[in-house]
Design a protein around this motif. Structure first.
Motif, mmCIF file in Angstrom:
data_model
loop_
_atom_site.group_PDB
_atom_site.id
_atom_site.type_symbol
_atom_site.label_atom_id
_atom_site.label_comp_id
_atom_site.label_asym_id
_atom_site.label_seq_id
_atom_site.Cartn_x
_atom_site.Cartn_y
_atom_site.Cartn_z
ATOM 1 N N TYR A 126 -10.885 1.089 -9.605
ATOM 2 C CA TYR A 126 -9.473 0.794 -9.341
ATOM 3 C C TYR A 126 -8.941 1.630 -8.177
ATOM 4 O O TYR A 126 -8.176 1.137 -7.344
ATOM 5 C CB TYR A 126 -8.634 1.065 -10.592
ATOM 6 N N ASN A 127 -9.333 2.901 -8.108
ATOM 7 C CA ASN A 127 -8.863 3.744 -7.010
ATOM 8 C C ASN A 127 -9.495 3.339 -5.684
ATOM 9 O O ASN A 127 -8.860 3.478 -4.633
ATOM 10 C CB ASN A 127 -9.112 5.218 -7.323
ATOM 11 N N ARG A 128 -10.722 2.832 -5.717
ATOM 12 C CA ARG A 128 -11.316 2.302 -4.483
ATOM 13 C C ARG A 128 -10.553 1.075 -4.012
ATOM 14 O O ARG A 128 -10.320 0.895 -2.802
ATOM 15 C CB ARG A 128 -12.788 1.954 -4.705
ATOM 16 N N ILE A 129 -10.156 0.218 -4.950
ATOM 17 C CA ILE A 129 -9.372 -0.967 -4.600
ATOM 18 C C ILE A 129 -8.042 -0.554 -3.975
ATOM 19 O O ILE A 129 -7.609 -1.120 -2.966
ATOM 20 C CB ILE A 129 -9.137 -1.837 -5.853
ATOM 21 N N ALA A 130 -7.390 0.456 -4.551
ATOM 22 C CA ALA A 130 -6.123 0.943 -4.012
ATOM 23 C C ALA A 130 -6.308 1.504 -2.608
ATOM 24 O O ALA A 130 -5.492 1.256 -1.713
ATOM 25 C CB ALA A 130 -5.532 2.003 -4.940
ATOM 26 N N ALA A 131 -7.394 2.252 -2.403
ATOM 27 C CA ALA A 131 -7.648 2.842 -1.084
ATOM 28 C C ALA A 131 -7.896 1.772 -0.034
ATOM 29 O O ALA A 131 -7.372 1.850 1.093
ATOM 30 C CB ALA A 131 -8.834 3.802 -1.158
ATOM 31 N N GLU A 132 -8.684 0.768 -0.374
ATOM 32 C CA GLU A 132 -8.960 -0.305 0.581
ATOM 33 C C GLU A 132 -7.692 -1.087 0.900
ATOM 34 O O GLU A 132 -7.463 -1.481 2.052
ATOM 35 C CB GLU A 132 -10.047 -1.236 0.041
ATOM 36 N N ALA A 133 -6.860 -1.317 -0.102
ATOM 37 C CA ALA A 133 -5.598 -2.021 0.138
ATOM 38 C C ALA A 133 -4.689 -1.189 1.037
ATOM 39 O O ALA A 133 -4.010 -1.732 1.917
ATOM 40 C CB ALA A 133 -4.901 -2.319 -1.190
ATOM 41 N N ALA A 134 -4.678 0.135 0.844
ATOM 42 C CA ALA A 134 -3.844 1.008 1.674
ATOM 43 C C ALA A 134 -4.270 0.964 3.129
ATOM 44 O O ALA A 134 -3.439 0.925 4.046
ATOM 45 C CB ALA A 134 -3.908 2.442 1.142
ATOM 46 N N CYS A 137 -3.325 -2.579 4.726
ATOM 47 C CA CYS A 137 -1.912 -2.890 4.977
ATOM 48 C C CYS A 137 -1.202 -1.803 5.776
ATOM 49 O O CYS A 137 0.009 -1.895 5.996
ATOM 50 C CB CYS A 137 -1.183 -3.176 3.670
ATOM 51 N N GLY A 138 -1.924 -0.774 6.206
ATOM 52 C CA GLY A 138 -1.337 0.218 7.090
ATOM 53 C C GLY A 138 -0.546 1.318 6.417
ATOM 54 O O GLY A 138 0.335 1.916 7.048
ATOM 55 N N ARG A 139 -0.843 1.620 5.144
ATOM 56 C CA ARG A 139 -0.108 2.681 4.455
ATOM 57 C C ARG A 139 -0.428 4.043 5.046
ATOM 58 O O ARG A 139 -1.499 4.282 5.604
ATOM 59 C CB ARG A 139 -0.453 2.687 2.959
ATOM 60 N N GLY A 140 0.506 4.981 4.863
ATOM 61 C CA GLY A 140 0.319 6.347 5.331
ATOM 62 C C GLY A 140 -0.047 7.309 4.225
ATOM 63 O O GLY A 140 -0.242 8.494 4.470
ATOM 64 N N VAL A 141 -0.123 6.814 2.992
ATOM 65 C CA VAL A 141 -0.573 7.616 1.856
ATOM 66 C C VAL A 141 -1.609 6.795 1.098
ATOM 67 O O VAL A 141 -1.710 5.573 1.271
ATOM 68 C CB VAL A 141 0.578 7.997 0.904
ATOM 69 N N LEU A 142 -2.369 7.482 0.252
ATOM 70 C CA LEU A 142 -3.325 6.795 -0.614
ATOM 71 C C LEU A 142 -2.713 6.683 -2.010
ATOM 72 O O LEU A 142 -2.702 7.663 -2.770
ATOM 73 C CB LEU A 142 -4.640 7.576 -0.688
ATOM 74 N N PRO A 143 -2.184 5.523 -2.388
ATOM 75 C CA PRO A 143 -1.660 5.374 -3.751
ATOM 76 C C PRO A 143 -2.765 5.603 -4.778
ATOM 77 O O PRO A 143 -3.939 5.309 -4.519
ATOM 78 C CB PRO A 143 -1.176 3.915 -3.771
ATOM 79 N N ASP A 144 -2.397 6.143 -5.913
ATOM 80 C CA ASP A 144 -3.390 6.469 -6.936
ATOM 81 C C ASP A 144 -3.201 5.610 -8.176
ATOM 82 O O ASP A 144 -2.097 5.164 -8.485
ATOM 83 C CB ASP A 144 -3.302 7.949 -7.308
ATOM 84 N N VAL A 145 -4.315 5.401 -8.868
ATOM 85 C CA VAL A 145 -4.307 4.675 -10.137
ATOM 86 C C VAL A 145 -4.710 5.655 -11.233
ATOM 87 O O VAL A 145 -5.794 6.252 -11.186
ATOM 88 C CB VAL A 145 -5.279 3.490 -10.116
#
Length: 247
Positions: A126-134, A137-145
């Protein structure tokens, strides 16, 4: 658009990228000396970086002065999502990150269909999925699960971390627009908002009472019944719209 990577090794005009991302850049993308990428430090600061060298499982850069990430919203939103079955949580994570969520916290509740199973192993994915999505889409932080909370009581005990907790309930509640207009963050801080949505079976009446007693504000989602993977994204998009973060 330059490729985007996250690293904490940025200082004094230089940076280093290691591990899987370094391998991807050097071997998969076949980057060359002088190529540029965007590096993010995970704290909403971005750097334009020029490749200066390749090492064993690392890439070295020269970086220009950092600048704030334009992709980060002015509010910090946590999605507390009832644990759904099949791959629905992956959809919530991926699209929630795209819409601007900072944290995703799944939980089990009375009417959850899914049951806990190999959660530590699934959490890594799940955290890998969040990192790839970040990155995408150009995020400036790595959202966490987070690992899932075991019951709804554990969910309610987190509510004091937020300025506003939106408990989404099929029986309706206060208009979302009114709650956001009245919400105030701590001085110098982003407004911290939690969005709480249920799994396939929704919430029990006693869970709704528990949420209200813990300080949540109950909101409705209109006259239609939304699926458990749709509701958190619909509310998140509404929050981002009403706070000016989709303009």
């Amino acid at each position: 658009m330059p490729h985007r990577y996250f690293t904490t090794e940025i200082s004094d005009g230089t940076a280093t990228l290691r591990g899987a991302d370094a391998h991807h850049l050097a071997r998969v993308m076949r980057a060359r000396l002088g190529d540029t990428v965007i590096l993010c430090d995970g704290n909403a600061v971005e750097y334009t970086a020029t490749i200066t060298g390749f090492g064993d499982e690392c890439v070295e850069f020269r970086v220009e002065p950092g600048y704030p990430s334009a992709a980060e919203p002015s509010v910090e939103v946590t999605l507390l999502a009832g644990y759904p079955k099949q791959d629905k949580l992956e959809q919530i994570i991926k699209h929630g990150v795209e819409l601007g969520a900072a944290h995703i916290v799944p939980f089990f509740s009375r009417y959850c269909v899914a049951a806990p199973k190999k959660e530590e192993q699934k959490n890594e994915r799940y955290n890998r999925i969040a990192a790839e999505a970040a990155k995408q889409c150009g995020r400036g932080v790595l959202p966490d699960v987070a690992l899932p909370l075991p019951n709804f009581g554990a969910v309610c005990r987190t509510f004091d971390q937020y300025d506003l907790v939106l408990f989404c309930y099929e029986c309706g509640g206060v208009p979302l627009r009114d709650l956001l207009a009245a919400a105030k963050p701590a001085d110098g801080e982003k407004l911290k908002i939690a969005i709480v949505t249920g799994a396939e079976g929704g919430f029990a009446a006693e869970e709704a009472e528990m949420a209200a007693k813990a300080g949540a504000r109950t909101v409705g989602l209109g006259p239609r019944i939304l699926r458990c993977e749709t509701a958190p994204l619909a509310v998140l998009a509404s929050v981002m719209t009403l706070t000016g973060n989709l303009e």
